[in-house]
Design a protein around this motif. Structure first.
Motif, PDB file in Angstrom:
ATOM      1  N   THR A 117       0.830  -1.199   0.000  1.00 50.09           N
ATOM      2  CA  THR A 117       0.000   0.000   0.000  1.00 50.09           C
ATOM      3  C   THR A 117       0.868   1.254   0.000  1.00 50.09           C
ATOM      4  OG1 THR A 117      -1.818  -1.107   1.146  1.00 50.09           O
ATOM      5  CG2 THR A 117      -1.735   1.289   1.297  1.00 50.09           C
ATOM      6  N   ALA A 118       1.913   1.261   0.812  1.00 53.32           N
ATOM      7  CA  ALA A 118       2.795   2.421   0.895  1.00 53.32           C
ATOM      8  C   ALA A 118       3.470   2.696  -0.443  1.00 53.32           C
ATOM      9  CB  ALA A 118       3.834   2.218   1.987  1.00 53.32           C
ATOM     10  N   LYS A 119       3.887   1.641  -1.132  1.00 55.75           N
ATOM     11  CA  LYS A 119       4.522   1.837  -2.444  1.00 55.75           C
ATOM     12  C   LYS A 119       3.544   2.497  -3.408  1.00 55.75           C
ATOM     13  CE  LYS A 119       6.558  -0.573  -6.387  1.00 55.75           C
ATOM     14  NZ  LYS A 119       6.887  -1.879  -7.001  1.00 55.75           N
ATOM     15  N   GLY A 120       2.275   2.017  -3.416  1.00 58.94           N
ATOM     16  CA  GLY A 120       1.278   2.611  -4.291  1.00 58.94           C
ATOM     17  C   GLY A 120       0.994   4.059  -3.944  1.00 58.94           C
ATOM     18  N   MET A 121       0.994   4.382  -2.645  1.00 60.67           N
ATOM     19  CA  MET A 121       0.752   5.761  -2.234  1.00 60.67           C
ATOM     20  C   MET A 121       1.927   6.652  -2.621  1.00 60.67           C
ATOM     21  SD  MET A 121      -1.076   5.041   1.455  1.00 60.67           S
ATOM     22  CE  MET A 121      -1.731   6.693   1.691  1.00 60.67           C
ATOM     23  N   LYS A 122       3.136   6.126  -2.507  1.00 64.03           N
ATOM     24  CA  LYS A 122       4.312   6.875  -2.937  1.00 64.03           C
ATOM     25  C   LYS A 122       4.241   7.169  -4.429  1.00 64.03           C
ATOM     26  CE  LYS A 122       9.278   5.953  -3.600  1.00 64.03           C
ATOM     27  NZ  LYS A 122       9.165   5.460  -4.995  1.00 64.03           N
ATOM     28  N   GLN A 123       3.874   6.155  -5.214  1.00 60.73           N
ATOM     29  CA  GLN A 123       3.746   6.360  -6.656  1.00 60.73           C
ATOM     30  C   GLN A 123       2.649   7.377  -6.976  1.00 60.73           C
ATOM     31  OE1 GLN A 123       3.144   2.194  -7.540  1.00 60.73           O
ATOM     32  NE2 GLN A 123       5.184   2.002  -8.437  1.00 60.73           N
ATOM     33  N   ALA A 124       1.560   7.352  -6.204  1.00 63.15           N
ATOM     34  CA  ALA A 124       0.485   8.319  -6.427  1.00 63.15           C
ATOM     35  C   ALA A 124       0.975   9.738  -6.164  1.00 63.15           C
ATOM     36  CB  ALA A 124      -0.705   7.989  -5.530  1.00 63.15           C
ATOM     37  N   GLY A 125       1.789   9.911  -5.136  1.00 66.27           N
ATOM     38  CA  GLY A 125       2.362  11.231  -4.876  1.00 66.27           C
ATOM     39  C   GLY A 125       3.245  11.698  -6.011  1.00 66.27           C
ATOM     40  N   GLU A 126       4.025  10.780  -6.571  1.00 64.60           N
ATOM     41  CA  GLU A 126       4.878  11.128  -7.708  1.00 64.60           C
ATOM     42  C   GLU A 126       4.038  11.444  -8.949  1.00 64.60           C
ATOM     43  OE1 GLU A 126       8.701   8.400  -6.326  1.00 64.60           O
ATOM     44  OE2 GLU A 126       7.060   7.506  -7.483  1.00 64.60           O
ATOM     45  N   SER A 372      -5.265   7.406  -3.570  1.00 65.02           N
ATOM     46  CA  SER A 372      -5.783   8.735  -3.877  1.00 65.02           C
ATOM     47  C   SER A 372      -5.565   9.708  -2.729  1.00 65.02           C
ATOM     48  CB  SER A 372      -7.264   8.667  -4.224  1.00 65.02           C
ATOM     49  OG  SER A 372      -7.985   8.085  -3.169  1.00 65.02           O
ATOM     50  N   LEU A 373      -5.489   9.206  -1.492  1.00 62.78           N
ATOM     51  CA  LEU A 373      -5.182  10.096  -0.375  1.00 62.78           C
ATOM     52  C   LEU A 373      -3.816  10.741  -0.578  1.00 62.78           C
ATOM     53  CD1 LEU A 373      -6.335   8.123   2.807  1.00 62.78           C
ATOM     54  CD2 LEU A 373      -7.570   9.876   1.535  1.00 62.78           C
ATOM     55  N   ALA A 374      -2.838   9.931  -1.002  1.00 59.35           N
ATOM     56  CA  ALA A 374      -1.496  10.461  -1.231  1.00 59.35           C
ATOM     57  C   ALA A 374      -1.493  11.433  -2.403  1.00 59.35           C
ATOM     58  CB  ALA A 374      -0.523   9.318  -1.482  1.00 59.35           C
ATOM     59  N   TYR A 375      -2.184  11.059  -3.483  1.00 60.71           N
ATOM     60  CA  TYR A 375      -2.263  11.943  -4.637  1.00 60.71           C
ATOM     61  C   TYR A 375      -2.854  13.296  -4.245  1.00 60.71           C
ATOM     62  CZ  TYR A 375      -3.253  13.582  -9.369  1.00 60.71           C
ATOM     63  OH  TYR A 375      -3.297  14.324 -10.527  1.00 60.71           O
ATOM     64  N   ASP A 376      -3.924  13.242  -3.487  1.00 61.93           N
ATOM     65  CA  ASP A 376      -4.607  14.479  -3.160  1.00 61.93           C
ATOM     66  C   ASP A 376      -3.866  15.320  -2.133  1.00 61.93           C
ATOM     67  OD1 ASP A 376      -6.652  13.963  -4.968  1.00 61.93           O
ATOM     68  OD2 ASP A 376      -7.654  12.698  -3.542  1.00 61.93           O
ATOM     69  N   ALA A 377      -3.202  14.655  -1.192  1.00 61.63           N
ATOM     70  CA  ALA A 377      -2.422  15.414  -0.224  1.00 61.63           C
ATOM     71  C   ALA A 377      -1.305  16.177  -0.923  1.00 61.63           C
ATOM     72  CB  ALA A 377      -1.860  14.479   0.842  1.00 61.63           C
ATOM     73  N   VAL A 378      -0.597  15.496  -1.834  1.00 62.85           N
ATOM     74  CA  VAL A 378       0.459  16.170  -2.592  1.00 62.85           C
ATOM     75  C   VAL A 378      -0.145  17.257  -3.482  1.00 62.85           C
ATOM     76  CG1 VAL A 378       2.240  15.855  -4.360  1.00 62.85           C
ATOM     77  CG2 VAL A 378       2.005  14.185  -2.508  1.00 62.85           C
ATOM     78  N   SER A 379      -1.313  16.999  -4.049  1.00 66.18           N
ATOM     79  CA  SER A 379      -1.966  17.990  -4.906  1.00 66.18           C
ATOM     80  C   SER A 379      -2.346  19.243  -4.132  1.00 66.18           C
ATOM     81  CB  SER A 379      -3.218  17.371  -5.547  1.00 66.18           C
ATOM     82  OG  SER A 379      -2.878  16.293  -6.380  1.00 66.18           O
ATOM     83  N   VAL A 380      -2.873  19.063  -2.922  1.00 67.01           N
ATOM     84  CA  VAL A 380      -3.203  20.214  -2.081  1.00 67.01           C
ATOM     85  C   VAL A 380      -1.949  21.041  -1.808  1.00 67.01           C
ATOM     86  CG1 VAL A 380      -3.914  20.905   0.247  1.00 67.01           C
ATOM     87  CG2 VAL A 380      -5.246  19.201  -1.004  1.00 67.01           C
ATOM     88  N   ALA A 381      -0.855  20.341  -1.473  1.00 69.39           N
ATOM     89  CA  ALA A 381       0.394  21.050  -1.178  1.00 69.39           C
ATOM     90  C   ALA A 381       0.904  21.803  -2.404  1.00 69.39           C
ATOM     91  CB  ALA A 381       1.434  20.051  -0.675  1.00 69.39           C
ATOM     92  N   ILE A 382       0.840  21.174  -3.570  1.00 68.97           N
ATOM     93  CA  ILE A 382       1.295  21.841  -4.792  1.00 68.97           C
ATOM     94  C   ILE A 382       0.424  23.052  -5.099  1.00 68.97           C
ATOM     95  CG2 ILE A 382       1.564  21.579  -7.287  1.00 68.97           C
ATOM     96  CD1 ILE A 382       2.335  18.668  -6.788  1.00 68.97           C
ATOM     97  N   THR A 383      -0.876  22.900  -4.908  1.00 68.12           N
ATOM     98  CA  THR A 383      -1.800  24.004  -5.186  1.00 68.12           C
ATOM     99  C   THR A 383      -1.469  25.227  -4.334  1.00 68.12           C
ATOM    100  OG1 THR A 383      -3.568  22.485  -5.791  1.00 68.12           O
ATOM    101  CG2 THR A 383      -4.221  24.698  -5.128  1.00 68.12           C
ATOM    102  N   LEU A 384      -1.145  25.003  -3.065  1.00 72.40           N
ATOM    103  CA  LEU A 384      -0.862  26.121  -2.157  1.00 72.40           C
ATOM    104  C   LEU A 384       0.571  26.623  -2.270  1.00 72.40           C
ATOM    105  CD1 LEU A 384      -2.739  24.872   1.039  1.00 72.40           C
ATOM    106  CD2 LEU A 384      -3.556  26.467  -0.707  1.00 72.40           C
ATOM    107  N   SER A 385       1.422  25.905  -2.995  1.00 73.55           N
ATOM    108  CA  SER A 385       2.844  26.246  -3.042  1.00 73.55           C
ATOM    109  C   SER A 385       3.131  27.523  -3.820  1.00 73.55           C
ATOM    110  CB  SER A 385       3.633  25.086  -3.670  1.00 73.55           C
ATOM    111  OG  SER A 385       3.294  24.927  -5.041  1.00 73.55           O
TER     112      SER A 385
END
Length: 455
Positions: A117-126, A372-385
């Protein structure tokens, strides 16, 4: 109990909510499903280089090169830490500009379901880093080793390398260990945990809370005329959260709780309590006020075990309305025939289907449901960056009334660290779910309906 809640989260599937692309349609990744992960990773780089060839400005080339390095780092590699600090800083108007660094904490080492699961979440963040295409943003992935101590150390390392916001860790125990480390440096945390006790004071939950799911499906059932409710809940930490939430939701909807039965997680041990409640439901059918709705709080592991017991007892959605939690939102839930045509809360499935296709094209395998949690968390951070330093990840920015929009619909963080989401009600089919009631708009604090995701 926090550790138990997190352990039971994977078993029952609750809190696996998901959101994706923020504010604009992402660029598609080249379809390279015929290649292995390493080749697909190089495909990303090739696609970017192809775009760079038509850029004449040296500054633009430097920016694109930075994005290549950020996206290609540690895609499926053995090194659990993506130390992106080695890449050259982006250039703007001929001058180096300090990058925005996002720390990601996951138990990426080791074996077993959590590591997968962690590997998939890492890939989603990337994937989010690539699709949202901001060359000034870098992702630092740290292995938290699946322990609170490892998470605290990983957080300290990420912050020392310049992380301005942390996404992760996965569990409440790890989030509790990370919180004081991050708070000391005024770094907010978007954790994947759904343990509400860790929320607040700089820690925000990405997950849907079980209470929100139950409130949504019970309220919908009441509107559809259901009055007497019963529930099957697991005899574990998750069940200790679900039962009081169920009782409150039924009371608020004007209904009556006819009974709650707790089932042990062992297949043989669950037979007696499940059968007893099923018999009670059948006997009530001849009364003036029969039980007309049964909540079954279970996920991918438990549904197939409960299914034959209910089927043998003659309980299905043909006789009364079965209700579920977010744990029903799994690809194989419809293979348990007793639950087909049952109602459960979840996001609109179209967003997840789109995200899943993009993920599969990029990595050659389907994403875990929590990706998708990882994807969206990174997306939120990018949006506010894009804001100025010191203003990017403030409380005001993270809790903005408009919220954010992703693959699973609207998301807004509250000042207390909890999240509010728009959930649909779906009817379980043999394959997937059919939307009965679309997600409701997330209400801003002043009560006005906002266009979640608007800048």
């Amino acid at each position: 109990m926090a550790a138990n809640v997190e352990r039971d989260r994977c078993r029952h599937g609750h809190g696996a909510s998901r959101v994706t692309t923020l504010f604009r349609r992402p660029q598609r990744i080249a379809n390279r499903t015929d290649a292995g992960p390493a080749v697909r990773g190089r495909g990303w780089v090739s696609a970017l280089r192809a775009r760079v060839r038509c850029v004449c400005s040296l500054a633009a080339v430097a920016i694109a090169g930075s994005l290549v390095a950020a996206c290609a780092t540690n895609l499926g590699g053995a090194n659990p830490t993506s130390a992106l600090s080695e890449q050259k800083p982006p250039v703007e108007d001929g001058k180096p500009k300090k990058p925005v660094r996002i720390g990601m904490l996951l138990p990426v080492s080791g074996y077993g379901p959590n590591a997968i699961t962690a590997k998939g979440m890492k890939q989603a963040g990337e994937l989010a880093l690539f699709e949202l295409d901001n060359p000034l943003v870098q992702l630092i992935v740290k292995d938290d080793k699946g322990s609170p101590q490892g998470a605290a150390q990983a957080a300290q390392e990420a912050i020392s390398e310049g992380a301005e916001i942390i996404v992760g860790p996965l569990t409440g125990a790890a989030a509790s260990a990370v919180a004081p480390v991050a708070r000391k440096s005024n770094v907010p945390v978007l954790t994947f945990s759904n343990d509400r006790r860790v929320a607040g004071n700089g820690v925000y939950l990405m997950s849907v809370l079980p209470e929100q799911e139950i409130e949504r499906v019970v309220a919908y059932a009441a509107v559809r005329g259901k009055k007497r409710f019963a529930a099957l809940v697991p005899d574990d930490a998750y069940g200790q959260v679900v039962e009081p939430a169920f009782r409150r939701a039924v009371e608020r909807s004007g209904g009556t709780v006819a009974g709650v039965s707790r089932y042990p997680l062992e297949p043989n041990a669950m037979l007696a309590p499940v059968r007893a409640l099923a018999d009670e439901v059948k006997q009530s059918a001849d009364s003036a006020v029969p039980i007309d709705a049964l909540l079954v709080a279970a996920g991918a592991e438990m549904l197939p075990q409960i299914d034959p017991i209910l089927t043998y007892a003659g309980i299905s959605s043909d006789r009364l309305q079965l209700l579920g939690t977010g744990g029903w939102d799994t690809p194989n839930a419809g293979r348990s025939p007793a639950f087909v045509r049952g109602w459960y809360p979840g996001p609109d499935p179209h967003g997840w289907a789109d995200f899943s296709q993009r993920f599969t094209r990029s990595f050659g395998q389907a994403p875990p449901r929590l990706a998708s949690l990882a994807y969206d968390a990174v997306s939120v951070a990018i949006t506010l960056s894009s804001a100025e330093p010191g203003q990017r990840f403030t409380v005001e920015a993270l809790t903005r009334p408009a919220g954010f929009t992703g693959v699973d619909g609207s998301l807004r963080f509250r000042a207390d660290g909890l999240s509010e989401r728009g959930l649909a009600v779906l009817e379980l089919q043999t394959f997937g779910g059919n939307v009965l009631d679309p997600p409701q708009a997330v209400q801003p604090p002043d009560g006005r309906v906002s266009a979640a995701g608007a800048q």
